[in-house]
Design a protein around this motif. Structure first.
Motif, PDB file in Angstrom:
ATOM      1  N   CYS A 190       0.850  -1.197   0.000  1.00  0.00           N
ATOM      2  CA  CYS A 190       0.000   0.000   0.000  1.00  0.00           C
ATOM      3  C   CYS A 190       0.883   1.243   0.000  1.00  0.00           C
ATOM      4  CB  CYS A 190      -0.877   0.015   1.255  1.00  0.00           C
ATOM      5  SG  CYS A 190      -2.048  -1.345   1.311  1.00  0.00           S
ATOM      6  N   SER A 233      -6.050 -13.026   6.674  1.00  0.00           N
ATOM      7  CA  SER A 233      -7.253 -12.571   5.968  1.00  0.00           C
ATOM      8  C   SER A 233      -8.175 -13.720   5.557  1.00  0.00           C
ATOM      9  CB  SER A 233      -6.852 -11.752   4.735  1.00  0.00           C
ATOM     10  OG  SER A 233      -6.023 -12.516   3.891  1.00  0.00           O
ATOM     11  N   LEU A 285      -6.825  -6.585   1.506  1.00  0.00           N
ATOM     12  CA  LEU A 285      -7.381  -5.222   1.552  1.00  0.00           C
ATOM     13  C   LEU A 285      -8.632  -5.178   2.434  1.00  0.00           C
ATOM     14  CD1 LEU A 285      -6.706  -4.282  -2.138  1.00  0.00           C
ATOM     15  CD2 LEU A 285      -5.770  -3.115  -0.134  1.00  0.00           C
ATOM     16  N   ARG A 286      -9.448  -6.234   2.376  1.00  0.00           N
ATOM     17  CA  ARG A 286     -10.617  -6.270   3.268  1.00  0.00           C
ATOM     18  C   ARG A 286     -10.134  -6.334   4.731  1.00  0.00           C
ATOM     19  NH1 ARG A 286     -15.977  -8.002   3.856  1.00  0.00           N
ATOM     20  NH2 ARG A 286     -16.430  -6.667   2.059  1.00  0.00           N
ATOM     21  N   LEU A 294      -7.428  -5.142   5.903  1.00  0.00           N
ATOM     22  CA  LEU A 294      -6.900  -3.808   6.243  1.00  0.00           C
ATOM     23  C   LEU A 294      -8.047  -2.853   6.598  1.00  0.00           C
ATOM     24  CD1 LEU A 294      -4.038  -2.362   6.158  1.00  0.00           C
ATOM     25  CD2 LEU A 294      -4.835  -1.350   4.013  1.00  0.00           C
ATOM     26  N   ALA A 295      -9.094  -2.891   5.784  1.00  0.00           N
ATOM     27  CA  ALA A 295     -10.240  -1.997   6.039  1.00  0.00           C
ATOM     28  C   ALA A 295     -10.853  -2.289   7.397  1.00  0.00           C
ATOM     29  CB  ALA A 295     -11.276  -2.174   4.928  1.00  0.00           C
ATOM     30  N   ALA A 308      -5.899   1.956   5.926  1.00  0.00           N
ATOM     31  CA  ALA A 308      -6.739   1.812   4.719  1.00  0.00           C
ATOM     32  C   ALA A 308      -7.044   3.195   4.139  1.00  0.00           C
ATOM     33  CB  ALA A 308      -8.026   1.066   5.059  1.00  0.00           C
ATOM     34  N   THR A 324      -4.245   4.757   2.166  1.00  0.00           N
ATOM     35  CA  THR A 324      -3.795   4.022   0.970  1.00  0.00           C
ATOM     36  C   THR A 324      -4.323   4.703  -0.298  1.00  0.00           C
ATOM     37  OG1 THR A 324      -3.651   1.962   2.199  1.00  0.00           O
ATOM     38  CG2 THR A 324      -3.885   1.781  -0.197  1.00  0.00           C
ATOM     39  N   LEU A 342     -12.781  -4.425  -5.912  1.00  0.00           N
ATOM     40  CA  LEU A 342     -11.901  -3.666  -5.023  1.00  0.00           C
ATOM     41  C   LEU A 342     -12.756  -2.817  -4.077  1.00  0.00           C
ATOM     42  CD1 LEU A 342      -8.967  -2.948  -4.466  1.00  0.00           C
ATOM     43  CD2 LEU A 342      -9.085  -1.271  -6.302  1.00  0.00           C
ATOM     44  N   GLN A 343     -13.780  -2.238  -4.654  1.00  0.00           N
ATOM     45  CA  GLN A 343     -14.742  -1.430  -3.883  1.00  0.00           C
ATOM     46  C   GLN A 343     -15.400  -2.303  -2.798  1.00  0.00           C
ATOM     47  OE1 GLN A 343     -15.730   1.891  -4.848  1.00  0.00           O
ATOM     48  NE2 GLN A 343     -17.093   1.987  -3.051  1.00  0.00           N
ATOM     49  N   ALA A 390     -14.158  -4.888  -1.382  1.00  0.00           N
ATOM     50  CA  ALA A 390     -13.190  -5.261  -0.338  1.00  0.00           C
ATOM     51  C   ALA A 390     -12.849  -4.089   0.563  1.00  0.00           C
ATOM     52  CB  ALA A 390     -11.916  -5.802  -0.998  1.00  0.00           C
ATOM     53  N   LEU A 391     -12.605  -2.916  -0.038  1.00  0.00           N
ATOM     54  CA  LEU A 391     -12.002  -1.804   0.715  1.00  0.00           C
ATOM     55  C   LEU A 391     -12.985  -0.673   0.967  1.00  0.00           C
ATOM     56  CD1 LEU A 391      -9.112  -1.096   1.741  1.00  0.00           C
ATOM     57  CD2 LEU A 391      -8.763   0.159  -0.387  1.00  0.00           C
TER      58      LEU A 391
END
Ligand SMILES: Nc1ncnc2c1ncn2[C@@H]1O[C@H](COP(=O)(O)OP(=O)(O)O)[C@@H](O)[C@H]1O
Ligand SMILES: O=C(CO)[C@@H](O)[C@H](O)COP(=O)(O)O
Length: 469
Positions: free
Chosen positions: A76, A95, A130-131, A133-134, A141, A144, A192-193, A195-196
């Protein structure tokens, strides 16, 4: 006689080869270790690359360089291009719950993911990290601004860094993110949306021989780079009918394919290769380190482990090691532990344990080959690569357990060699990669040992999960 360099920035170390661009002849090479662990500061890869380059005699006379690297690792970057946190590597399983959630949240579940990106995400895939991380580090997050992978970041640094929109990747590594479709050659930003919660900047995906730019302070071209398994396929010159078996930190079975795959069971990841085609792939978390741990347990080095294993009979008189020491990815059992089954008075020798360890990791890969066959791959022979291919015992046992002839390419560094070949291709600007002559490989054959696989199949699910405390 221009020279080209290839890099393998993989889990345990960084290797650099310098080769003649026309003939492929090895001119010099070097390597340097990476830190251990599943969470690593990308700067440690950069430092190891500098050391490996120095050990390989530098890059001053090199006309092009390409970087192959471990897949999936989440790097990131913030608005200024600084690394936000240590990278979570492909073998970091934190994860796993995020992966299960993401699979459940997409309409169609596992089949929906396979349709969208060719793969069903497990903990290894970037999208699941990434999920995580969020959910666990919302500040990181939020900071990033761009997400990339190990080879993207190293290739960008080699060019001197710069604006975030100059980071590049290639098809093979993009296909391991979980938000890029090999069949459509396109990002799926909605994943991606998912996940994050938003979509940061992503690297531009280069074509197979498209230059990423030039080396900072020099004129050497930087090739597009590749995920390590796609680079290995290029390095050993794999052809239709070949399955590549890699015994590195990961165990991998993969094959070239002219068509994309989409396995809803999740066993086969539908990756892209480094030539514009596809690379269906099965990966396990437990390969080289199983050899390392058992050798340490027995108080021997790896060559002696091989000697010991060859002293026990095929099947180790019923001793079976299920090698899920790091949890497992295929089958998807991130919390599983390893197990030793079938202990008897007559099979509790060091030789039996050494043999059971090698047979166990090979049986996991033989299961992977079955999954590849079910996805339409028709392998005729296996090309054995990675550090574990140095084991004579593994070479001799592999044909019996995999059920096919095993070919071991002449000693080399398949991933770094593939990256060097990619660099030569970028330099040449031709439609096809250059043809490099290779020394004759060693060939191993043996009668299949279905009993060894049958015994393994009976116990492979009889494992406990890691204790929570
Ligand atoms: N002489 C040897 N005999 C058997 N295995 C070996 C030998 N040398 C290295 N290895 C194995 O190679 C593994 C590392 O392989 P490598 O392909 O370099 O890993 P990675 O690409 O993940 O960094 C080690 O974990 C070790 O088990
Ligand atoms: O996760 C995968 C493939 O999907 C691994 O193959 C990594 O790419 C690491 O490779 P090695 O360091 O074990 O070569």
């Amino acid at each position: 006689m221009p020279l080209v360099a290839g890099v393998d920035s993989s889990t345990q170390s960084c290797k650099v080869v310098v080769r003649d661009a026309d003939s492929g002849a090895l001119v010099r090479h070097g390597s340097a270790p990476h830190p251990s662990g599943t969470e690593v500061a990308p700067h440690a890869w950069w430092d190891a690359l500098q050391q490996a380059v120095a050990a390989a005699g530098g890059l001053a006379d090199v006309a092009a360089i390409s970087v192959g690297a471990q897949q999936h690792g989440m790097v990131c970057l913030d608005e200024s291009g600084a690394v936000v946190r240590d990278a979570l590597l492909w073998n970091d399983s934190r994860s796993a719950a995020a992966a299960a959630d993401l699979v459940a949240e997409l309409p169609g579940g596992a089949a929906g993911w396979a349709r969208a990106v060719g793969s069903v995400p497990v903990a290894s895939f970037t999208v699941t990290k990434l999920r995580w991380l969020a959910e666990h580090e919302p500040d990181n997050a939020a900071r990033t601004a761009a997400v990339c992978l190990p080879h993207d970041w190293l290739s960008w640094r080699l060019r001197g860094g710069g604006e975030l929109d100059t980071v590049t990747t290639d098809r093979s590594d993009a296909s391991g993110t979980g938000y890029w479709s090999p069949a459509e050659n396109a990002y799926r930003p909605e994943l991606l949306q998912l996940a994050l919660g938003r979509a940061p900047l992503l690297p531009r995906v280069l074509g197979p021989a498209e230059a990423a730019g030039t080396r900072a302070g020099g004129t050497a071209l930087i090739g597009p780079g590749a995920g390590d398994n796609a680079a290995a396929a290029l390095g050993v010159g794999a052809e239709p009918g070949d399955v590549i078996i890699s015994i590195g930190t990961s165990g991998v079975a993969c094959a070239l394919s002219s068509a994309p795959t989409a396995d809803p069971s999740g066993a086969v990841a539908g990756f892209a290769d480094a030539t514009g085609a596809f690379l269906p792939l099965v990966a396990t978390l437990n390969a080289g380190q199983v050899l390392d741990v058992v050798a340490r347990l027995l108080g021997v080095g790896l060559p002696e482990l091989s000697d010991l294993a060859l002293q026990a009979p095929p099947g180790a008189d019923g001793l079976v090691l299920v090698p899920y020491l790091a949890g497992e990815r295929t089958p998807n059992k991130p919390d599983a532990t390893g197990a030793l089954h079938g202990l008897q008075l007559g099979n509790t020798t060091r030789a039996h344990l050494a043999r059971a360890a090698i047979e166990g990791l090979l049986c996991g890969l033989a299961d992977g080959l079955d999954a590849l066959r079910a996805a339409g791959v028709q392998p005729a022979r296996a090309l054995l690569v990675g550090g574990g291919a140095r084991s004579e015992a593994l070479r001799r046992m592999a044909p019996a357990i995999l059920g096919m002839p095993v070919v071991v390419p002449a000693p080399g560094e398949s991933v770094a060699d593939g990256a060097a070949r990619q660099a030569a291709w970028t330099l040449a600007g031709t439609a096809e990669p250059p043809r490099w002559a290779a020394a004759a490989p060693a060939r191993y054959e043996a009668d299949p040992q279905p009993l060894v696989r049958a015994r393994y199949a009976r116990v492979r699910d009889l494992v406990s999960d890691r204790p929570n405390n």
